[in-house]
Scaffold this active site. Structure first.
Site, PDB file in Angstrom:
ATOM      1  CG  HIS A  75      -0.585   0.686   2.977  1.00  0.00           C
ATOM      2  ND1 HIS A  75       0.097  -0.518   3.397  1.00  0.00           N
ATOM      3  CD2 HIS A  75      -0.452   1.483   2.862  1.00  0.00           C
ATOM      4  CE1 HIS A  75       0.068   0.360   4.640  1.00  0.00           C
ATOM      5  NE2 HIS A  75      -0.101   1.078   4.265  1.00  0.00           N
ATOM      6  CG  ASP A 120       0.158  -3.601   2.780  1.00  0.00           C
ATOM      7  OD1 ASP A 120       0.367  -3.354   1.627  1.00  0.00           O
ATOM      8  OD2 ASP A 120      -0.427  -3.310   3.435  1.00  0.00           O
ATOM      9  CD  GLN A 207      -2.159   6.380   9.940  1.00  0.00           C
ATOM     10  OE1 GLN A 207      -2.500   6.663  10.710  1.00  0.00           O
ATOM     11  NE2 GLN A 207      -3.059   5.449   9.311  1.00  0.00           N
ATOM     12  N   GLY A 208       2.929   6.641   8.705  1.00  0.00           N
ATOM     13  CA  GLY A 208       4.307   6.789   7.892  1.00  0.00           C
ATOM     14  C   GLY A 208       5.150   5.937   8.552  1.00  0.00           C
ATOM     15  CG  ASP A 209       5.121   3.743  12.072  1.00  0.00           C
ATOM     16  OD1 ASP A 209       6.208   4.403  12.112  1.00  0.00           O
ATOM     17  OD2 ASP A 209       4.844   4.410  12.905  1.00  0.00           O
ATOM     18  CB  SER A 210       3.020   2.504   6.121  1.00  0.00           C
ATOM     19  OG  SER A 210       1.211   2.442   7.090  1.00  0.00           O
TER      20      SER A 210
HETATM   21  N1  ARG Z   1      -1.252   2.814   7.069  1.00  0.00           N
HETATM   22  C1  ARG Z   1      -0.788   3.514   8.499  1.00  0.00           C
HETATM   23  C2  ARG Z   1       0.785   3.767   7.085  1.00  0.00           C
HETATM   24  O1  ARG Z   1       0.489   3.802   5.814  1.00  0.00           O
HETATM   25  C3  ARG Z   1       0.202   2.307   9.489  1.00  0.00           C
HETATM   26  C4  ARG Z   1      -0.726   2.381   9.803  1.00  0.00           C
HETATM   27  C5  ARG Z   1      -0.489   1.304  11.095  1.00  0.00           C
HETATM   28  N2  ARG Z   1      -1.219   1.392  12.217  1.00  0.00           N
HETATM   29  C6  ARG Z   1      -1.434   0.899  13.527  1.00  0.00           C
HETATM   30  N3  ARG Z   1      -2.477   1.099  14.840  1.00  0.00           N
HETATM   31  N4  ARG Z   1      -0.240   0.149  13.908  1.00  0.00           N
HETATM   32  O2  ARG Z   1       1.880   4.407   8.020  1.00  0.00           O
END
Ligand code: ARG
Length: 263
Positions: A75, A120, A207-210
């Site tokens: 993603h 993913d 967000q941003g750790d993905s």
């Molecule tokens: N989708 C998020 C990203 O793009 C990561 C989300 C992780 N969320 C969590 N609650 N662990 O950075």
């Protein structure tokens, strides 16, 4: 329904490093403030502690899989093909450090069949190999899919918070598929996803750790990657663990893809 978060991560990160928060890796209040562990649970990683950590310019994390390949989340990237738009930053905890290494991508390989639900993972090939940084091997059995995991990233230090200049780290316990599925109303793809976090919340990726790795020590005390930051409902909320791609399930496919990209 929280599955949309997987997609919002990409958009959020595209907007940048300025948006959305996340990570529950708690950070110092300001970039130059002293390192004070705070209530949420994350702390700053030491320079060199996780040499395989990669920051990607679209606002995601990644892990150095080989000298030329970065493992991240599907993603976080576009379709498979030539792609010279991504810049990877490596070798530093401080993204502003003058010793940082930056390298462009030249190809993206997104998991075949990726449609926003599961699968993913993706590989990004770097235009030039990176030397002097250790890579992070991936788990190719389920032997390490339990226990306590380390998470790290430059994503938000709290839900809705800013992206971070300094790499943050934390540890989170494994959560079973059955518990995670009851937390998420059946949305977990048990074979493909692995959950981690405290029932009480407080520590999580955001967000941003993905795309960044979730990892632990193997039988030889070496780091091994078991997860890829994927999604969650908010960040660090009680009874909503972080959801990670279960690397062991995809390990042989990832290895074949890596070989096809030149290793
Ligand atoms: N989708 C998020 C990203 O793009 C990561 C989300 C992780 N969320 C969590 N609650 N662990 O950075």
């Amino acid at each position: 329904m929280v599955r949309w978060r997987t997609l919002t991560g990409l958009l959020a990160t595209a907007l940048a490093a300025v948006t959305a928060g996340s990570l529950t890796l708690t950070a110092p209040a300001a970039a130059d403030s002293p390192v004070t562990p705070n209530v949420v649970g994350g702390t700053r990683a030491a320079q060199g502690e996780f040499p395989f950590m990669v920051r990607l310019s679209m606002g995601c994390g990644g892990a150095l899989y080989s000298a030329r390949l970065v493992l991240t989340a599907a993603h976080c990237v576009g379709a498979t093909g030539t792609n010279t738009t991504i810049t990877a930053t490596l070798g530093v905890v401080d993204l502003q450090s003058s010793s940082r290494i930056t390298v462009r991508s030249n190809y993206v390989y997104r998991a075949p069949g990726y449609n926003g639900n599961g699968r993913d993972w993706a590989l990004i090939r770097l235009a030039t190999p990176v030397t002097g940084l250790s890579t992070l091997p991936i788990a190719n059995t389920t032997a390490y899919d339990s226990g306590t995991f380390t998470i790290a990233g430059w994503g938000a230090a709290r839900e809705g918070g800013a992206q971070q200049r300094y790499l943050l780290k934390a540890t989170v316990p494994f959560v079973s598929d059955s518990t995670c599925n009851s937390n998420y109303g059946g949305d977990i793809i048990a074979a493909q996803e692995i959950c981690a976090g405290y029932a009480s919340g407080g520590v999580d990726t955001c967000q941003g750790d993905s795309g960044g790795p979730m990892f632990r020590r193997d039988a030889n005390n070496a780091w091994i990657q078991v997860g890829i930051v994927s999604w969650g409902n908010g960040c660090a909320r009680p009874n909503y663990p972080g959801v990670y791609t279960q690397v062991s399930y995809f390990a042989s496919t990832i290895a074949s893809a890596a070989a096809s990209l030149g290793g």
